[in-house]
Scaffold this active site. Structure first.
Site, short mmCIF file in Angstrom:
data_model
loop_
_atom_site.label_atom_id
_atom_site.label_comp_id
_atom_site.label_asym_id
_atom_site.label_seq_id
_atom_site.Cartn_x
_atom_site.Cartn_y
_atom_site.Cartn_z
N LYS A 263 0.48 -0.98 -0.13
CA LYS A 263 -0.26 -0.28 -0.64
C LYS A 263 1.02 1.36 0.07
CE LYS A 263 -4.70 -2.10 2.67
NZ LYS A 263 -4.83 -1.79 1.43
N ARG A 337 -10.24 -11.43 2.18
CA ARG A 337 -11.25 -12.69 1.44
C ARG A 337 -10.34 -14.10 2.27
NH1 ARG A 337 -11.35 -9.13 -3.87
NH2 ARG A 337 -11.20 -7.47 -2.17
N1 BES Z 1 -7.83 -3.60 4.52
C1 BES Z 1 -8.06 -3.60 2.88
C2 BES Z 1 -9.63 -2.82 3.19
C3 BES Z 1 -9.09 -1.44 3.56
C4 BES Z 1 -9.02 -0.09 2.90
C5 BES Z 1 -10.59 -0.73 4.32
C6 BES Z 1 -9.05 1.29 3.12
C7 BES Z 1 -10.40 0.18 5.09
C8 BES Z 1 -9.42 1.50 3.96
C9 BES Z 1 -8.07 -4.84 2.29
O1 BES Z 1 -7.31 -5.85 2.61
C10 BES Z 1 -7.62 -4.35 0.85
O2 BES Z 1 -6.82 -4.17 0.48
N2 BES Z 1 -8.66 -4.14 0.40
C11 BES Z 1 -8.51 -3.66 -1.68
C12 BES Z 1 -9.22 -4.66 -1.98
C13 BES Z 1 -8.00 -4.70 -3.42
C14 BES Z 1 -6.79 -5.12 -3.87
C15 BES Z 1 -9.23 -5.49 -4.39
C16 BES Z 1 -8.73 -2.57 -1.77
O3 BES Z 1 -9.93 -2.15 -1.02
O4 BES Z 1 -8.38 -1.71 -2.26
MN MN Z 2 -5.40 -5.82 2.06
#
Ligand code: BES
Ligand code: MN
Ligand code: ZN
Length: 496
Positions: A263, A337
């Site tokens: 990230k 997931r």
């Molecule tokens: N924990 C995150 C989701 C999240 C992101 C919650 C920002 C709250 C704020 C999750 O594990 C994630 O990174 N999801 C990705 C999925 C994507 C790679 C398909 C996302 O939402 O960007």
């Molecule tokens: Mn994630």
């Protein structure tokens, strides 16, 4: 903090020994002959006070009132939502003023929702995080009396709200802990402590046991971290053993760096809150252990870190889930997931009447619903309705999202049974469709709390959501037949 519910009219409340009294003044307010309601009556007449929720008028050492501080607070139509706004404003105004004993006087015609809101809003606005401060500021409030016209009538709602508030506080405290403290190991220890203190059953599995079970998907997320994974199984038995349990599954990523699909650094600290689902399951157990409703409940928490490392899972890797389905990991940041799917398969062994997973799953859900409502996905209309209703009652609302099969199209893989990501469009639904493939054996709901589990900015911190909704849902489950689809659970739908 101690809450008590007492039968007191305004006159009696005004003579209660306390540091401050909050009088909620609604649209139907009729002043009596006592000093406190006369004060409110005059203020209304002079338009120095409005009944609009959030409007306040404060007085000091008013004649005929035992408390030194008086807060008159408009509460509109007196509904739960308005009482929540009024109590937040009034208790907020009394913060850091050394009030230890507080009386909150509800309107004479207050209903259950007002009682619930008074308790939850007071607890919410007086919570202070102390765990990692060297000079912690304490919580000043020690005792809060909710004054109502007939305490007997509101006793059940009050007791439930108090238990929920304790559960919410527990979840907030865990959620707020820094990621070097709130490790998977620590979550396992907290679950054990909770179980010991409240007579719950608990098992905490480590890497060896999880490998033996065959949770290849969960293990692949954990493999890039030095912190060993934990799989927590909590049980509360409040009904006959023959009664099918509700299973709650909470995402317990104690830090989500994204892994190899790392990230951006901006706000990455907030990914300590990625165990909000796990915290909400633990908080719900805290509340249920106190309330002891006639239900059976199982809690499942897959917990690990998602980190980049030489041993990390890579984009393109294919893993085998507990269900036997193979998964092509195209983005290591879609890790929630991957840990949930194995827990959902594990849930089958309990022959549950319903399974609800709770997860800070997608940024897309934050875009869709913001921080007001959690996203609700369900394969079962009765279960969905029960959760929607519970959310409304607890002022912890969610909003139902679709599960059309077309949303699963993007999850196709040339090399495995399924890919872990689809396109960006409809991201929250794509994620739910992935989970649904593993939840075909029982009525299932998924609650995406990415927008509601914590607040950012100046008020950064865990909210404890959706403990309020879950506790209400479980209370409502007592004595009800399992959702219709549960019977159809015998002829299991094979995952596509
Ligand atoms: N924990 C995150 C989701 C999240 C992101 C919650 C920002 C709250 C704020 C999750 O594990 C994630 O990174 N999801 C990705 C999925 C994507 C790679 C398909 C996302 O939402 O960007
Ligand atoms: Mn994630
Ligand atoms: Zn995550």
């Amino acid at each position: 903090m101690d809450f008590e519910l007492k039968t007191l009219n305004v006159a009696a409340a005004a003579s209660e020994k306390c540091d401050a009294i909050v009088l909620l003044v609604g649209e139907g307010f009729k002043p009596g002959k006592d000093a406190l309601s006369a004060l409110a009556g005059e203020a209304l007449k002079a338009r120095h006070l409005e009944t609009k929720p959030g409007r306040l008028l404060q007085a000091y050492r008013a004649a005929g009132i035992a408390a030194a501080r008086v807060v008159l607070a408009g509460c509109g139509d007196g509904s739960g939502k308005r009482v929540q706004a009024a109590v937040q404003a009034a208790v907020g105004a009394l913060r850091t003023s050394g009030v230890k004993r507080l009386v909150i006087c509800l309107p004479a015609d207050a209903q259950e929702d007002a009682v619930r809101a008074a308790v939850s809003a007071t607890a919410e606005s007086t919570y202070v995080y102390v765990a990692t401060k060297s000079k912690p500021e304490g919580r000043e409030l020690e005792r809060v009396t909710i004054a109502v016209a007939d305490a007997t009538r509101h006793r059940a709602a009050f007791t439930a709200a108090k238990a929920a508030a304790n559960g919410i506080e527990f979840a907030r405290e865990l959620g707020n802990l820094p990621p070097n403290h709130a490790t998977p190991t620590r979550l396992g220890e907290e679950a054990k402590k909770l179980a010991k203190a409240h007579g719950l059953k608990v098992e905490v599995l480590g890497p060896k046991e999880v490998a033996k079970i065959g949770m290849g998907s969960f293990m692949s997320v954990a493999q890039g971290s030095d912190e060993p994974l934990r799989f927590i199984v909590l049980r509360y038995n409040g009904a006959a053993a023959s009664e099918a349990p509700v299973v709650l599954v909470g995402k317990g990523i104690t830090f989500d760096s994204g892994g190899i699909s790392i990230k951006p650094s901006q706000d990455m600290d907030e990914m300590k809150f990625d165990m909000g689902g796990a915290a909400s399951v633990l908080g719900t157990f805290r509340a249920i252990a106190e309330l002891k409703p006639a239900i059976n409940l199982i809690g499942l928490i897959p917990s690990c870190e998602n980190m980049p490392d030489g041993r990390s899972v890579k984009p393109g890797d294919i893993v085998k889930s507990l269900s036997g389905q193979t998964i092509e990991i195209l983005n290591t940041d879609a890790e929630g997931r991957l840990i949930l799917c194995d827990a959902l398969t594990y849930a089958e062994r309990f022959k549950p009447r319903a399974v609800v997973d709770i997860a800070t799953l997608t940024g897309a859900c934050v875009v869709a619903l913001g921080g007001v409502r959690s996203g609700l996905f369900s394969s079962d209309d009765a279960l969905a309705q029960a959760l929607l209703d519970a959310g409304d009652t607890a002022l912890d609302p969610c909003w139902r999202m679709p599960l059309d099969d077309e949303y699963a199209d993007g999850l196709k893989s040339n090399f495995a049974d399924v890919a872990n990501v689809a396109g960006r469009a409809g991201g929250a639904v794509n994620a739910a469709k992935f989970l649904q493939r593993f939840a075909g054996a029982y009525p299932w709901a998924h609650v995406d709390i990415a927008g509601t589990a914590w607040k950012s900015g100046g008020a950064k911190g865990s909210t404890g959501r959706p403990v309020g909704m879950l506790v209400q849902f479980l209370i409502d489950q007592q004595g009800t037949a399992p959702p219709k689809a549960a019977k159809a659970g015998a002829k299991r739908k094979k995952a596509a």
